[in-house]
Scaffold this motif. Structure first.
Motif, PDB file in Angstrom:
ATOM      1  N   PHE A  17      33.667  30.484 -35.191  1.00  0.00           N
ATOM      2  CA  PHE A  17      33.074  29.207 -34.933  1.00  0.00           C
ATOM      3  C   PHE A  17      33.428  28.291 -36.110  1.00  0.00           C
ATOM      4  O   PHE A  17      33.469  28.384 -37.297  1.00  0.00           O
ATOM      5  CB  PHE A  17      31.582  29.218 -34.861  1.00  0.00           C
ATOM      6  N   ALA A  18      34.252  27.157 -35.293  1.00  0.00           N
ATOM      7  CA  ALA A  18      34.605  26.163 -36.529  1.00  0.00           C
ATOM      8  C   ALA A  18      34.255  24.765 -35.898  1.00  0.00           C
ATOM      9  O   ALA A  18      34.123  24.395 -34.598  1.00  0.00           O
ATOM     10  CB  ALA A  18      36.238  26.368 -36.346  1.00  0.00           C
ATOM     11  N   LEU A  73      29.833  33.736 -37.754  1.00  0.00           N
ATOM     12  CA  LEU A  73      29.423  32.240 -37.911  1.00  0.00           C
ATOM     13  C   LEU A  73      29.046  31.974 -39.206  1.00  0.00           C
ATOM     14  O   LEU A  73      29.564  31.049 -39.774  1.00  0.00           O
ATOM     15  CB  LEU A  73      28.084  32.370 -36.958  1.00  0.00           C
ATOM     16  N   THR A  74      28.499  33.048 -40.096  1.00  0.00           N
ATOM     17  CA  THR A  74      27.862  32.677 -41.252  1.00  0.00           C
ATOM     18  C   THR A  74      28.936  32.289 -42.308  1.00  0.00           C
ATOM     19  O   THR A  74      29.964  33.040 -42.082  1.00  0.00           O
ATOM     20  CB  THR A  74      27.027  34.052 -41.991  1.00  0.00           C
ATOM     21  N   GLU A  75      28.776  31.604 -43.353  1.00  0.00           N
ATOM     22  CA  GLU A  75      29.818  31.166 -44.173  1.00  0.00           C
ATOM     23  C   GLU A  75      29.318  31.361 -45.609  1.00  0.00           C
ATOM     24  O   GLU A  75      28.183  31.485 -45.993  1.00  0.00           O
ATOM     25  CB  GLU A  75      30.343  29.602 -43.969  1.00  0.00           C
ATOM     26  N   PRO A  76      30.208  31.216 -46.483  1.00  0.00           N
ATOM     27  CA  PRO A  76      29.760  31.539 -47.939  1.00  0.00           C
ATOM     28  C   PRO A  76      28.840  30.721 -48.473  1.00  0.00           C
ATOM     29  O   PRO A  76      27.948  31.148 -49.180  1.00  0.00           O
ATOM     30  CB  PRO A  76      31.214  31.411 -48.895  1.00  0.00           C
ATOM     31  N   GLU A  77      28.894  29.316 -48.123  1.00  0.00           N
ATOM     32  CA  GLU A  77      27.807  28.577 -48.468  1.00  0.00           C
ATOM     33  C   GLU A  77      26.896  27.902 -47.433  1.00  0.00           C
ATOM     34  O   GLU A  77      26.063  27.298 -47.715  1.00  0.00           O
ATOM     35  CB  GLU A  77      28.494  27.142 -48.683  1.00  0.00           C
ATOM     36  N   ALA A  87      23.750  25.370 -38.873  1.00  0.00           N
ATOM     37  CA  ALA A  87      24.175  24.175 -37.733  1.00  0.00           C
ATOM     38  C   ALA A  87      24.698  22.884 -38.328  1.00  0.00           C
ATOM     39  O   ALA A  87      25.686  22.504 -37.753  1.00  0.00           O
ATOM     40  CB  ALA A  87      22.489  23.947 -37.247  1.00  0.00           C
ATOM     41  N   GLY A  88      24.193  22.586 -39.542  1.00  0.00           N
ATOM     42  CA  GLY A  88      24.723  21.454 -40.167  1.00  0.00           C
ATOM     43  C   GLY A  88      25.748  21.447 -41.246  1.00  0.00           C
ATOM     44  O   GLY A  88      26.655  20.649 -41.427  1.00  0.00           O
ATOM     45  N   GLY A  89      25.680  22.848 -41.796  1.00  0.00           N
ATOM     46  CA  GLY A  89      26.723  23.309 -42.864  1.00  0.00           C
ATOM     47  C   GLY A  89      27.843  23.730 -42.498  1.00  0.00           C
ATOM     48  O   GLY A  89      28.587  24.100 -43.409  1.00  0.00           O
ATOM     49  N   LEU A  90      28.194  24.035 -41.385  1.00  0.00           N
ATOM     50  CA  LEU A  90      29.510  24.995 -41.062  1.00  0.00           C
ATOM     51  C   LEU A  90      30.515  24.170 -41.317  1.00  0.00           C
ATOM     52  O   LEU A  90      30.884  22.710 -40.956  1.00  0.00           O
ATOM     53  CB  LEU A  90      29.575  25.246 -39.562  1.00  0.00           C
ATOM     54  N   ALA A  91      31.460  24.522 -42.194  1.00  0.00           N
ATOM     55  CA  ALA A  91      32.742  23.838 -42.767  1.00  0.00           C
ATOM     56  C   ALA A  91      34.022  24.488 -42.063  1.00  0.00           C
ATOM     57  O   ALA A  91      34.939  23.717 -42.692  1.00  0.00           O
ATOM     58  CB  ALA A  91      32.251  23.896 -44.381  1.00  0.00           C
ATOM     59  N   VAL A 132      30.982  21.824 -32.725  1.00  0.00           N
ATOM     60  CA  VAL A 132      31.116  23.341 -32.955  1.00  0.00           C
ATOM     61  C   VAL A 132      31.794  23.577 -31.679  1.00  0.00           C
ATOM     62  O   VAL A 132      31.693  23.587 -30.512  1.00  0.00           O
ATOM     63  CB  VAL A 132      30.232  23.982 -33.160  1.00  0.00           C
ATOM     64  N   LYS A 133      33.223  24.587 -31.997  1.00  0.00           N
ATOM     65  CA  LYS A 133      33.941  25.053 -31.095  1.00  0.00           C
ATOM     66  C   LYS A 133      34.113  26.577 -31.105  1.00  0.00           C
ATOM     67  O   LYS A 133      33.679  27.004 -32.507  1.00  0.00           O
ATOM     68  CB  LYS A 133      35.471  24.367 -30.689  1.00  0.00           C
ATOM     69  N   ALA A 134      34.507  27.448 -30.722  1.00  0.00           N
ATOM     70  CA  ALA A 134      34.611  28.877 -30.777  1.00  0.00           C
ATOM     71  C   ALA A 134      35.954  29.365 -30.381  1.00  0.00           C
ATOM     72  O   ALA A 134      36.492  28.944 -29.261  1.00  0.00           O
ATOM     73  CB  ALA A 134      33.299  29.762 -29.923  1.00  0.00           C
TER      74      ALA A 134
END
Length: 423
Positions: A211-212, A158-162, A168-172, A220-222
């Motif tokens: 998660f994307a 789930l976690t991303e570099p940024e 929740a709002g920043g998933l890129a 968001v989908k998985a």
């Protein structure tokens, strides 16, 4: 003094029953009594394995920054996730393990080493929860038995570099669906692009639960992504000062193609992801509690043996005060996670409950490991005393699955009805 027994005092005789318990020192109010005899036997088997095979390796592998891979198979072979011996009727299907047993399983692993606990819960907690909450009934029927016996190993990505706290709002990471001729011979196909970071155990997983954000609807989908799929690149994160044995990865996804059959069909928004996090934060609270127990027991053992000014350190008033504070922290944390687990066993899952447990146990963990290092003195920064590992590893656990501030705001929102999260 042995850390496996409660010492006698001037006003009380030794408690023989307490000496036979698994957690006779760190579990002062006997939460262990909530376990069945069968559950205690399974945990005792885990204790024997950890003491005999894991402990002798920990300092060396922690300093190297490598995971002792030779422990993985025997740990899996212990059959801890849904132990066959806990099934009541001979020949019956395995019954799901009780939450209190699962909590003490995490506790036992963490009181030995935080990386071992994180390694096991990556499968038994995070990945299993992703399948349990996110997969359809048909998908669960196919995948869950393989998750339980580790024939399908996965990690939660789930976690991303940024984006960490603001995921929740920043998933890129994006997912684009192709249909018809463009999708190839497998029918509907998704194309994933992006990056994930801090994904523990990714290098040895079979699949990555990624998660994307769907470019079509923004939700968001998985997806279960094969680790060796074309376009997947893993890089080990070096230079860590905590959880050094746990191998964390930076994952790059470049036009990775995933069939619709590998999408988790019950994940249609971040609300569904939040349901997973709600369950998993309780696991991290158990880890934080186990780390406290391990640090406390290591410190107690040390001060009983170490002589200063011709007396054991354990005989000094200021040392005893710190030991009492550590025990108070462990006891209150254990009481908190036990009660949370009992509530969840009744089907009560609330964001604020798991957030409060994670927030409070992590805060107390930080104090407990600092006090343990303090009473052990200069030797508390060497790996020989075990305290140093707990002291360093606690910093990672303090942050993951929600920082103190984020969890506090979740609780605050429930208390006041007002959201203080920035937008």
């Amino acid at each position: 003094m042995s850390v496996g027994a409660v010492p006698a005092t001037a006003s009380s005789a030794p408690d023989t029953a307490a000496q036979e318990r698994l957690y006779s020192v760190c579990d002062y109010y006997d939460a262990e009594s909530l376990l069945t005899d069968g559950e205690r036997r399974v945990l005792g088997r885990l204790r024997e394995f950890l003491d005999a095979q894991a402990r002798p390796l920990l300092a060396d592998y922690w300093e190297r920054g490598d995971f002792p891979d030779q422990l993985a198979k025997p740990l899996i072979d212990l059959d801890l996730m849904e132990p066959a011996e806990l099934t009541q009727a001979p020949g019956a299907e395995r019954a799901p393990a009780r939450g209190i047993y699962q909590g003490f399983r995490i506790f036992e692993l963490a009181r030995t080493d935080a990386s071992l606990a994180t390694f096991y819960t990556a499968q038994a907690g995070l990945f299993r929860t992703a399948i349990r909450v996110g997969a359809s009934a048909e998908q669960q029927a196919e995948w869950m038995p393989k998750v339980i016996d580790f024939s399908l190993k996965g990690v939660f990505s789930l976690t991303e570099p940024e984006s960490g706290s603001d995921i929740a709002g920043g998933l890129a990471t994006t997912a684009r669906r192709e249909k018809g001729r463009e999708s190839g011979p497998d029918g509907d196909t998704w194309v994933l692009d992006g990056a994930k970071r801090w994904i523990g155990g990714a290098a040895t997983a079979d699949v990555l639960a990624v998660f994307a954000r769907d470019v079509a609807d923004g939700q968001v989908k998985a997806f279960l992504v094969d680790r060796e799929a074309a376009g997947v690149t893993l890089e080990k994160i070096h230079g860590k000062t905590a959880l050094r044995m746990m191998q964390n990865a930076h994952i790059t996804l470049d036009a990775v193609r995933v069939p619709e059959t590998r999408r988790l069909h019950n994940v249609d928004s971040f609300r569904d992801v939040a349901a997973m996090l709600r369950a998993m934060r309780s696991d991290v609270a158990w880890i934080a509690t186990g780390i406290q127990a391990g640090a406390f027991e290591a410190a107690l053992k040390y001060v009983a043996q170490r002589q200063q000014f011709g007396r054991p350190l354990a005989s000094f008033q200021l040392v005893q005060e710190k030991l009492a504070r550590m025990l108070g922290n462990v006891t209150s944390s254990l009481s908190l996670v036990v009660r949370l687990t009992e509530q969840q066993a009744k089907g009560i899952y609330r964001d604020q409950d798991s957030a409060l447990a994670k927030m409070q146990t992590s805060l107390q963990m930080r104090e407990t490991v600092a006090l343990a290092r303090e009473v052990v003195g200069g030797n508390g920064i060497t790996l020989a005393s075990d305290v140093a590992r707990f002291h360093a590893d606690a910093e990672a656990v303090y942050s993951y699955e929600g920082t103190h501030e984020i969890n506090a705001l979740i609780v605050g929102r429930a208390l006041t009805g007002e959201s203080a999260f920035t937008r």
